[in-house]
Design a protein around this motif. Structure first.
Motif, PDB file in Angstrom:
ATOM      1  N   HIS A 142      58.160  68.609  90.193  1.00 20.29           N
ATOM      2  CA  HIS A 142      58.347  67.164  90.108  1.00 20.29           C
ATOM      3  C   HIS A 142      58.735  66.603  91.479  1.00 20.29           C
ATOM      4  CE1 HIS A 142      60.408  63.366  89.229  1.00 20.29           C
ATOM      5  NE2 HIS A 142      59.640  63.289  88.158  1.00 20.29           N
ATOM      6  N   THR A 143      59.625  67.282  92.163  1.00 22.19           N
ATOM      7  CA  THR A 143      60.107  66.820  93.465  1.00 22.19           C
ATOM      8  C   THR A 143      58.986  66.763  94.488  1.00 22.19           C
ATOM      9  OG1 THR A 143      62.306  67.717  93.011  1.00 22.19           O
ATOM     10  CG2 THR A 143      61.770  67.262  95.312  1.00 22.19           C
ATOM     11  N   VAL A 144      58.193  67.836  94.605  1.00 17.30           N
ATOM     12  CA  VAL A 144      57.137  67.829  95.628  1.00 17.30           C
ATOM     13  C   VAL A 144      56.034  66.822  95.274  1.00 17.30           C
ATOM     14  CG1 VAL A 144      57.570  70.170  96.479  1.00 17.30           C
ATOM     15  CG2 VAL A 144      55.894  69.831  94.686  1.00 17.30           C
ATOM     16  N   ILE A 145      55.692  66.706  93.993  1.00 20.88           N
ATOM     17  CA  ILE A 145      54.672  65.743  93.585  1.00 20.88           C
ATOM     18  C   ILE A 145      55.167  64.317  93.863  1.00 20.88           C
ATOM     19  CG2 ILE A 145      53.486  64.739  91.582  1.00 20.88           C
ATOM     20  CD1 ILE A 145      52.182  67.302  92.360  1.00 20.88           C
ATOM     21  N   GLY A 152      53.967  59.082  99.468  1.00 23.13           N
ATOM     22  CA  GLY A 152      52.950  59.127 100.516  1.00 23.13           C
ATOM     23  C   GLY A 152      53.181  60.137 101.619  1.00 23.13           C
ATOM     24  N   ARG A 153      53.918  61.198 101.348  1.00 23.76           N
ATOM     25  CA  ARG A 153      54.183  62.199 102.377  1.00 23.76           C
ATOM     26  C   ARG A 153      53.089  63.273 102.369  1.00 23.76           C
ATOM     27  NH1 ARG A 153      59.775  61.759 101.228  1.00 23.76           N
ATOM     28  NH2 ARG A 153      60.533  59.902 102.280  1.00 23.76           N
ATOM     29  N   THR A 154      52.830  63.845 103.526  1.00 24.03           N
ATOM     30  CA  THR A 154      51.899  64.970 103.608  1.00 24.03           C
ATOM     31  C   THR A 154      52.616  66.227 103.141  1.00 24.03           C
ATOM     32  OG1 THR A 154      52.530  65.606 105.858  1.00 24.03           O
ATOM     33  CG2 THR A 154      50.793  63.922 105.634  1.00 24.03           C
ATOM     34  N   TYR A 155      51.861  67.290 102.875  1.00 21.77           N
ATOM     35  CA  TYR A 155      52.526  68.514 102.426  1.00 21.77           C
ATOM     36  C   TYR A 155      53.430  69.063 103.525  1.00 21.77           C
ATOM     37  CZ  TYR A 155      49.361  71.695 104.925  1.00 21.77           C
ATOM     38  OH  TYR A 155      48.670  72.377 105.885  1.00 21.77           O
ATOM     39  N   VAL A 158      56.615  67.116 103.277  1.00 24.11           N
ATOM     40  CA  VAL A 158      57.345  67.589 102.095  1.00 24.11           C
ATOM     41  C   VAL A 158      58.060  68.892 102.422  1.00 24.11           C
ATOM     42  CG1 VAL A 158      57.091  68.497  99.744  1.00 24.11           C
ATOM     43  CG2 VAL A 158      55.848  66.431 100.419  1.00 24.11           C
ATOM     44  N   ALA A 159      57.340  69.804 103.059  1.00 23.51           N
ATOM     45  CA  ALA A 159      57.930  71.099 103.437  1.00 23.51           C
ATOM     46  C   ALA A 159      59.138  70.902 104.337  1.00 23.51           C
ATOM     47  CB  ALA A 159      56.878  71.972 104.121  1.00 23.51           C
ATOM     48  N   ALA A 160      59.006  70.057 105.340  1.00 24.35           N
ATOM     49  CA  ALA A 160      60.111  69.815 106.275  1.00 24.35           C
ATOM     50  C   ALA A 160      61.309  69.187 105.556  1.00 24.35           C
ATOM     51  CB  ALA A 160      59.647  68.921 107.416  1.00 24.35           C
ATOM     52  N   GLU A 161      61.040  68.199 104.706  1.00 23.87           N
ATOM     53  CA  GLU A 161      62.129  67.507 104.022  1.00 23.87           C
ATOM     54  C   GLU A 161      62.888  68.424 103.071  1.00 23.87           C
ATOM     55  OE1 GLU A 161      62.814  63.566 101.269  1.00 23.87           O
ATOM     56  OE2 GLU A 161      61.332  63.526 102.888  1.00 23.87           O
ATOM     57  N   LEU A 162      62.156  69.313 102.409  1.00 23.21           N
ATOM     58  CA  LEU A 162      62.794  70.199 101.427  1.00 23.21           C
ATOM     59  C   LEU A 162      63.200  71.544 102.023  1.00 23.21           C
ATOM     60  CD1 LEU A 162      60.527  69.502  98.320  1.00 23.21           C
ATOM     61  CD2 LEU A 162      62.764  68.517  98.855  1.00 23.21           C
ATOM     62  N   GLY A 163      62.878  71.765 103.306  1.00 24.84           N
ATOM     63  CA  GLY A 163      63.219  73.040 103.942  1.00 24.84           C
ATOM     64  C   GLY A 163      62.418  74.202 103.383  1.00 24.84           C
ATOM     65  N   LEU A 164      61.157  73.936 103.041  1.00 26.08           N
ATOM     66  CA  LEU A 164      60.278  74.958 102.469  1.00 26.08           C
ATOM     67  C   LEU A 164      59.240  75.382 103.498  1.00 26.08           C
ATOM     68  CD1 LEU A 164      59.398  73.204  99.080  1.00 26.08           C
ATOM     69  CD2 LEU A 164      60.960  75.123  99.377  1.00 26.08           C
ATOM     70  N   GLU A 166      55.526  75.726 104.717  1.00 30.30           N
ATOM     71  CA  GLU A 166      54.397  74.842 104.407  1.00 30.30           C
ATOM     72  C   GLU A 166      53.534  75.397 103.281  1.00 30.30           C
ATOM     73  OE1 GLU A 166      52.193  73.771 107.903  1.00 30.30           O
ATOM     74  OE2 GLU A 166      53.915  72.744 108.793  1.00 30.30           O
ATOM     75  N   GLY A 167      53.306  76.717 103.286  1.00 30.44           N
ATOM     76  CA  GLY A 167      52.491  77.332 102.238  1.00 30.44           C
ATOM     77  C   GLY A 167      53.106  77.146 100.855  1.00 30.44           C
ATOM     78  N   THR A 168      54.418  77.221 100.781  1.00 41.87           N
ATOM     79  CA  THR A 168      55.113  77.026  99.497  1.00 41.87           C
ATOM     80  C   THR A 168      54.958  75.581  99.022  1.00 41.87           C
ATOM     81  OG1 THR A 168      56.724  78.740 100.045  1.00 41.87           O
ATOM     82  CG2 THR A 168      57.347  77.178  98.316  1.00 41.87           C
ATOM     83  N   ALA A 169      55.144  74.641  99.949  1.00 46.07           N
ATOM     84  CA  ALA A 169      54.977  73.227  99.571  1.00 46.07           C
ATOM     85  C   ALA A 169      53.562  72.971  99.083  1.00 46.07           C
ATOM     86  CB  ALA A 169      55.306  72.331 100.766  1.00 46.07           C
ATOM     87  N   LYS A 170      52.578  73.531  99.792  1.00 45.20           N
ATOM     88  CA  LYS A 170      51.178  73.327  99.424  1.00 45.20           C
ATOM     89  C   LYS A 170      50.887  73.937  98.052  1.00 45.20           C
ATOM     90  CE  LYS A 170      46.799  73.495 101.903  1.00 45.20           C
ATOM     91  NZ  LYS A 170      46.110  73.998 103.082  1.00 45.20           N
ATOM     92  N   SER A 171      51.390  75.148  97.804  1.00 49.88           N
ATOM     93  CA  SER A 171      51.119  75.784  96.513  1.00 49.88           C
ATOM     94  C   SER A 171      51.832  75.058  95.376  1.00 49.88           C
ATOM     95  CB  SER A 171      51.485  77.272  96.538  1.00 49.88           C
ATOM     96  OG  SER A 171      52.872  77.446  96.698  1.00 49.88           O
ATOM     97  N   ARG A 172      53.026  74.513  95.649  1.00 52.06           N
ATOM     98  CA  ARG A 172      53.713  73.733  94.611  1.00 52.06           C
ATOM     99  C   ARG A 172      52.964  72.439  94.309  1.00 52.06           C
ATOM    100  NH1 ARG A 172      60.245  74.363  95.807  1.00 52.06           N
ATOM    101  NH2 ARG A 172      60.294  76.614  95.438  1.00 52.06           N
ATOM    102  N   LEU A 173      52.399  71.822  95.335  1.00 56.30           N
ATOM    103  CA  LEU A 173      51.593  70.625  95.104  1.00 56.30           C
ATOM    104  C   LEU A 173      50.379  70.949  94.247  1.00 56.30           C
ATOM    105  CD1 LEU A 173      51.774  68.923  98.603  1.00 56.30           C
ATOM    106  CD2 LEU A 173      52.550  67.945  96.450  1.00 56.30           C
ATOM    107  N   ARG A 174      49.723  72.055  94.553  1.00 54.98           N
ATOM    108  CA  ARG A 174      48.547  72.458  93.762  1.00 54.98           C
ATOM    109  C   ARG A 174      48.932  72.726  92.313  1.00 54.98           C
ATOM    110  NH1 ARG A 174      46.965  76.953  97.443  1.00 54.98           N
ATOM    111  NH2 ARG A 174      46.338  75.846  99.287  1.00 54.98           N
ATOM    112  N   GLU A 175      50.018  73.489  92.132  1.00 57.27           N
ATOM    113  CA  GLU A 175      50.453  73.827  90.782  1.00 57.27           C
ATOM    114  C   GLU A 175      50.874  72.574  90.014  1.00 57.27           C
ATOM    115  OE1 GLU A 175      51.519  75.996  87.344  1.00 57.27           O
ATOM    116  OE2 GLU A 175      50.137  76.358  88.987  1.00 57.27           O
ATOM    117  N   GLY A 176      51.594  71.676  90.681  1.00 54.20           N
ATOM    118  CA  GLY A 176      51.995  70.429  90.033  1.00 54.20           C
ATOM    119  C   GLY A 176      50.789  69.596  89.635  1.00 54.20           C
TER     120      GLY A 176
END
Length: 195
Positions: A142-145, A152-155, A158-164, A166-176
């Protein structure tokens, strides 16, 4: 030659979307999210409304990628046009709603002009279903989506803001996105596209 290259790239990206390639969707979002959001903000003059418009545009492209025809122009131009149309529709709906609320009913003027009242109800229902589906996601999705599609953030942002990573942020976006698509298709079974 440059225009031909852009159209060829747009066609390849569209074709990948047709086959449900989530990386293609991430690429689409990365390339055009700022454009779609900016167009929507200019029309609506409301960040939250622009977020809703952007979310609807990208969900629409994911669900119906064949609606884009590279023979008629660039993907950039088509997405800007979609964002503009949806934003204008939203502004009109809100104006109609505002007037009807003041009158306590839909104005005779709106009905005589032939404003698409059924479309307004359908769009409001789609937005409600989308928000309900978003609410069913686990918090980490929910948070990454929300950051990506509503703010309007890029993946990468999102990764930088959440401290993740980049690959994790991208995979969470895909899964969401995948879970949203499943939830919405379940909720859509009796909607207009089921016909």
């Amino acid at each position: 030659m440059r225009q031909e290259t852009v159209l060829a790239d747009d066609t390849r990206l569209r074709d990948r979307l047709v086959f449900g390639d989530e990386d293609a969707f991430s690429e689409l979002y990365e390339r055009f999210s700022a454009l779609v959001y900016t167009v929507a903000v200019r029309v609506t003059r409301d960040e939250r409304a622009a977020e809703d418009v952007a979310q609807e545009v990208f969900l629409s492209v994911w669900q119906r990628p064949l609606a884009f025809d590279p023979a008629k122009g660039s993907l950039r131009g088509w997405l800007a046009m979609l964002a503009h149309r949806r934003a204008v529709d939203l502004v009109r709906r809100e104006e109609t709603h505002r007037r009807s609320t003041q009158d306590g009913k839909l104005s005779a003027e709106a009905l005589s002009r032939g404003d698409p009242v059924g479309d307004q109800v359908e769009d409001a229902d789609a937005t409600r279903r989308l928000r309900l589906a978003l609410g069913t996601l686990p918090e980490h999705l929910h948070t990454v989506i929300s950051l990506a599609y509503l703010q309007g953030r890029t993946y990468r942002e999102v990764a930088a803001e959440l401290g993740l990573p980049e690959g994790t942020a991208k995979s969470r976006l895909r899964e969401g996105l995948r879970r949203l698509t499943v939830a919405l298709s379940g909720n859509h079974a009796h909607g207009p596209e089921a016909q």
